[in-house]
Design a protein around this motif. Structure first.
Motif, PDB file in Angstrom:
ATOM      1  N   THR A 174      25.536  32.224   7.028  1.00 36.29           N
ATOM      2  CA  THR A 174      26.631  31.623   7.801  1.00 36.29           C
ATOM      3  C   THR A 174      27.802  32.593   7.937  1.00 36.29           C
ATOM      4  OG1 THR A 174      26.006  29.434   6.998  1.00 36.29           O
ATOM      5  CG2 THR A 174      28.215  29.659   7.905  1.00 36.29           C
ATOM      6  N   LEU A 175      28.136  33.293   6.837  1.00 36.00           N
ATOM      7  CA  LEU A 175      29.236  34.264   6.890  1.00 36.00           C
ATOM      8  C   LEU A 175      28.937  35.389   7.880  1.00 36.00           C
ATOM      9  CD1 LEU A 175      30.174  34.571   3.097  1.00 36.00           C
ATOM     10  CD2 LEU A 175      31.568  33.581   4.925  1.00 36.00           C
ATOM     11  N   VAL A 176      27.664  35.762   7.959  1.00 34.23           N
ATOM     12  CA  VAL A 176      27.280  36.838   8.882  1.00 34.23           C
ATOM     13  C   VAL A 176      27.304  36.352  10.334  1.00 34.23           C
ATOM     14  CG1 VAL A 176      25.321  38.266   9.577  1.00 34.23           C
ATOM     15  CG2 VAL A 176      25.905  38.100   7.185  1.00 34.23           C
ATOM     16  N   CYS A 177      26.922  35.088  10.537  1.00 34.17           N
ATOM     17  CA  CYS A 177      26.706  34.583  11.900  1.00 34.17           C
ATOM     18  C   CYS A 177      27.958  34.000  12.569  1.00 34.17           C
ATOM     19  CB  CYS A 177      25.628  33.494  11.892  1.00 34.17           C
ATOM     20  SG  CYS A 177      23.979  34.101  11.576  1.00 34.17           S
ATOM     21  N   PHE A 178      28.831  33.360  11.825  1.00 35.26           N
ATOM     22  CA  PHE A 178      29.847  32.551  12.497  1.00 35.26           C
ATOM     23  C   PHE A 178      30.916  33.389  13.206  1.00 35.26           C
ATOM     24  CE2 PHE A 178      34.172  32.277  10.781  1.00 35.26           C
ATOM     25  CZ  PHE A 178      34.087  33.122   9.682  1.00 35.26           C
ATOM     26  N   PHE A 179      31.241  34.578  12.667  1.00 33.49           N
ATOM     27  CA  PHE A 179      32.359  35.342  13.219  1.00 33.49           C
ATOM     28  C   PHE A 179      32.106  35.824  14.660  1.00 33.49           C
ATOM     29  CE2 PHE A 179      35.008  39.186  13.642  1.00 33.49           C
ATOM     30  CZ  PHE A 179      36.245  38.603  13.457  1.00 33.49           C
ATOM     31  N   PRO A 180      30.950  36.431  14.975  1.00 32.91           N
ATOM     32  CA  PRO A 180      30.724  36.840  16.369  1.00 32.91           C
ATOM     33  C   PRO A 180      30.813  35.663  17.348  1.00 32.91           C
ATOM     34  CG  PRO A 180      29.064  37.816  14.939  1.00 32.91           C
ATOM     35  CD  PRO A 180      29.807  36.819  14.110  1.00 32.91           C
ATOM     36  N   ILE A 181      30.354  34.484  16.913  1.00 36.42           N
ATOM     37  CA  ILE A 181      30.400  33.309  17.794  1.00 36.42           C
ATOM     38  C   ILE A 181      31.844  32.861  17.997  1.00 36.42           C
ATOM     39  CG2 ILE A 181      29.719  30.881  17.982  1.00 36.42           C
ATOM     40  CD1 ILE A 181      27.182  31.663  16.408  1.00 36.42           C
ATOM     41  N   THR A 182      32.628  32.847  16.921  1.00 40.23           N
ATOM     42  CA  THR A 182      34.032  32.445  17.021  1.00 40.23           C
ATOM     43  C   THR A 182      34.803  33.375  17.956  1.00 40.23           C
ATOM     44  OG1 THR A 182      33.987  31.553  14.773  1.00 40.23           O
ATOM     45  CG2 THR A 182      36.141  32.031  15.699  1.00 40.23           C
ATOM     46  N   VAL A 183      34.650  34.671  17.752  1.00 46.00           N
ATOM     47  CA  VAL A 183      35.375  35.644  18.576  1.00 46.00           C
ATOM     48  C   VAL A 183      34.940  35.555  20.033  1.00 46.00           C
ATOM     49  CG1 VAL A 183      35.727  38.115  18.959  1.00 46.00           C
ATOM     50  CG2 VAL A 183      35.781  37.209  16.649  1.00 46.00           C
ATOM     51  N   ALA A 184      33.626  35.456  20.262  1.00 39.03           N
ATOM     52  CA  ALA A 184      33.120  35.397  21.641  1.00 39.03           C
ATOM     53  C   ALA A 184      33.597  34.126  22.346  1.00 39.03           C
ATOM     54  CB  ALA A 184      31.594  35.455  21.625  1.00 39.03           C
ATOM     55  N   ALA A 185      33.561  32.997  21.629  1.00 34.15           N
ATOM     56  CA  ALA A 185      33.994  31.735  22.250  1.00 34.15           C
ATOM     57  C   ALA A 185      35.491  31.766  22.564  1.00 34.15           C
ATOM     58  CB  ALA A 185      33.670  30.565  21.323  1.00 34.15           C
ATOM     59  N   THR A 189      11.233  33.435   5.603  1.00 38.06           N
ATOM     60  CA  THR A 189      12.404  34.093   6.195  1.00 38.06           C
ATOM     61  C   THR A 189      12.763  33.484   7.545  1.00 38.06           C
ATOM     62  OG1 THR A 189      11.846  36.159   5.070  1.00 38.06           O
ATOM     63  CG2 THR A 189      13.335  36.328   6.930  1.00 38.06           C
ATOM     64  N   VAL A 190      11.747  33.133   8.337  1.00 37.85           N
ATOM     65  CA  VAL A 190      12.013  32.515   9.649  1.00 37.85           C
ATOM     66  C   VAL A 190      12.764  31.194   9.479  1.00 37.85           C
ATOM     67  CG1 VAL A 190      10.923  31.423  11.650  1.00 37.85           C
ATOM     68  CG2 VAL A 190      10.090  33.622  10.847  1.00 37.85           C
ATOM     69  N   MET A 191      12.286  30.365   8.555  1.00 36.89           N
ATOM     70  CA  MET A 191      12.925  29.063   8.337  1.00 36.89           C
ATOM     71  C   MET A 191      14.363  29.234   7.841  1.00 36.89           C
ATOM     72  SD  MET A 191      10.727  26.946   9.334  1.00 36.89           S
ATOM     73  CE  MET A 191      11.525  25.448   8.817  1.00 36.89           C
ATOM     74  N   LEU A 192      14.549  30.168   6.893  1.00 41.97           N
ATOM     75  CA  LEU A 192      15.893  30.409   6.345  1.00 41.97           C
ATOM     76  C   LEU A 192      16.837  30.955   7.421  1.00 41.97           C
ATOM     77  CD1 LEU A 192      17.511  30.337   3.692  1.00 41.97           C
ATOM     78  CD2 LEU A 192      16.815  32.708   3.299  1.00 41.97           C
ATOM     79  N   SER A 193      16.334  31.873   8.243  1.00 42.34           N
ATOM     80  CA  SER A 193      17.161  32.459   9.318  1.00 42.34           C
ATOM     81  C   SER A 193      17.575  31.401  10.327  1.00 42.34           C
ATOM     82  CB  SER A 193      16.395  33.577  10.032  1.00 42.34           C
ATOM     83  OG  SER A 193      15.990  34.566   9.149  1.00 42.34           O
ATOM     84  N   LEU A 194      16.608  30.564  10.725  1.00 40.26           N
ATOM     85  CA  LEU A 194      16.907  29.526  11.722  1.00 40.26           C
ATOM     86  C   LEU A 194      17.944  28.541  11.205  1.00 40.26           C
ATOM     87  CD1 LEU A 194      13.420  28.685  13.284  1.00 40.26           C
ATOM     88  CD2 LEU A 194      15.399  29.642  14.452  1.00 40.26           C
ATOM     89  N   LEU A 195      17.749  28.096   9.957  1.00 40.00           N
ATOM     90  CA  LEU A 195      18.680  27.127   9.378  1.00 40.00           C
ATOM     91  C   LEU A 195      20.080  27.728   9.247  1.00 40.00           C
ATOM     92  CD1 LEU A 195      18.875  24.293   8.216  1.00 40.00           C
ATOM     93  CD2 LEU A 195      18.237  25.196   5.977  1.00 40.00           C
ATOM     94  N   GLY A 196      20.149  28.960   8.742  1.00 38.26           N
ATOM     95  CA  GLY A 196      21.442  29.628   8.597  1.00 38.26           C
ATOM     96  C   GLY A 196      22.103  29.880   9.940  1.00 38.26           C
ATOM     97  N   PHE A 197      21.296  30.241  10.946  1.00 42.85           N
ATOM     98  CA  PHE A 197      21.839  30.497  12.285  1.00 42.85           C
ATOM     99  C   PHE A 197      22.416  29.222  12.898  1.00 42.85           C
ATOM    100  CE2 PHE A 197      20.905  30.598  16.917  1.00 42.85           C
ATOM    101  CZ  PHE A 197      21.886  31.515  17.271  1.00 42.85           C
ATOM    102  N   ILE A 198      21.707  28.112  12.723  1.00 39.62           N
ATOM    103  CA  ILE A 198      22.196  26.835  13.280  1.00 39.62           C
ATOM    104  C   ILE A 198      23.521  26.448  12.612  1.00 39.62           C
ATOM    105  CG2 ILE A 198      21.713  24.351  13.401  1.00 39.62           C
ATOM    106  CD1 ILE A 198      18.732  25.139  13.696  1.00 39.62           C
ATOM    107  N   ILE A 199      23.572  26.548  11.281  1.00 35.60           N
ATOM    108  CA  ILE A 199      24.815  26.201  10.567  1.00 35.60           C
ATOM    109  C   ILE A 199      25.937  27.151  10.968  1.00 35.60           C
ATOM    110  CG2 ILE A 199      25.887  26.045   8.277  1.00 35.60           C
ATOM    111  CD1 ILE A 199      23.146  25.240   7.175  1.00 35.60           C
ATOM    112  N   GLY A 200      25.630  28.446  11.048  1.00 35.81           N
ATOM    113  CA  GLY A 200      26.641  29.437  11.444  1.00 35.81           C
ATOM    114  C   GLY A 200      27.148  29.195  12.852  1.00 35.81           C
TER     115      GLY A 200
END
Length: 255
Positions: A127-138, A60-71
């Motif tokens: 990626t779908l979960v992670c990218f939106f907060p970053i887009t809005v915040a940026a 789970t750690v590896m999957l979360s990190l990879l998905g977070f980086i891509i997101g």
């Protein structure tokens, strides 16, 4: 370290008190362990079952990190494009907001149908979960650039690229890190949801196996592991924020 202890002892004390109340209530009411185990049983299960659990945790750690980086990369790129190209922002931004109203748990089975049981649908979910907060915040951070500084640089002959790299991007960093902190915690949740789709290992798989065999203590082990993992991710982003934007901390200190 002393400051961390000063700020952290109160929530730690409240948490300890809640665990004590939980332990006493379960034992006094004689609640069956399969329904609600006491915290001591959960701790004992976490220790005795660590050998089997740590492989799920590692996955789970590896999957979360990879998905977070891509997101993060996709979210930041989306924000930059929408900021620099206003006509695209006006067309696409409402659709991005609309896309967040679709529950991920509903999309997940469709992703399995389209992309199979490999790692791709899992990464898409995170990626779908992670990218939106970053887009809005940026995007919010880009808009917070002081107007007088923007006018000054334009009067000095700065190009659009120089304006972005030397002024708007640095000013967006505090907002950007706020989005990263939210996405970092969401990435763990997204990884667990994606593992429910079908995986060989992961906390989501561990939870599914535990709940189907009424091992409530193992379900709680998984829940606390998710919480701890989210907290560690959040702490990592907080540390990176303090290292990269020290000037913001100094400004806050002066206020």
């Amino acid at each position: 370290m002393i400051n961390v202890f000063r700020k952290g002892w109160r929530p730690a004390a409240v948490l300890l008190l809640l665990f004590i109340i939980w332990e006493l209530a379960v034992n006094l009411a004689e609640v069956p362990a399969w329904l609600l185990p006491p915290p001591t049983d959960i701790v004992l299960e976490a220790i005795s079952g660590w050998e089997g659990f740590h492989l799920h945790l590692q996955s789970t750690v590896m999957l979360s990190l990879l998905g977070f980086i891509i997101g993060t990369v996709i979210g930041l790129l989306t924000a930059v494009i929408l900021h620099l190209l206003p006509f695209i922002r006006e067309s696409v931004y409402p659709l991005l907001i609309l896309s967040q109203n679709v529950p991920i748990i509903v999309l997940a089975p469709l992703l399995v149908v389209w992309f199979g049981f490999g790692i791709l649908p899992k990464l898409i979910v995170i990626t779908l979960v992670c990218f939106f907060p970053i887009t809005v915040a940026a995007l919010d951070g880009f808009r917070q650039t002081p107007g007088e500084l923007r006018h000054y640089m334009l009067m000095a002959g700065a190009s659009k690229g120089q304006l972005f790299w030397k002024l708007e991007l640095p000013y967006s960093l505090p907002s950007l890190f706020s989005g990263l902190k939210i996405s970092a915690t969401y990435s763990v949740m997204g990884a667990v949801i994606s593992e429910w789709l079908g995986a060989k290992a992961g906390i989501g798989v561990y939870m599914t196996l535990a709940s189907s065999s009424f091992r409530t203590d193992r379900v709680f082990v998984a829940i606390f592991a998710i919480m701890l993992l989210s907290l560690l991710f959040f702490g990592g982003i907080l540390l990176a924020e303090r290292l990269l934007i020290k000037w913001k901390a100094r400004e806050s200190g002066r206020k």
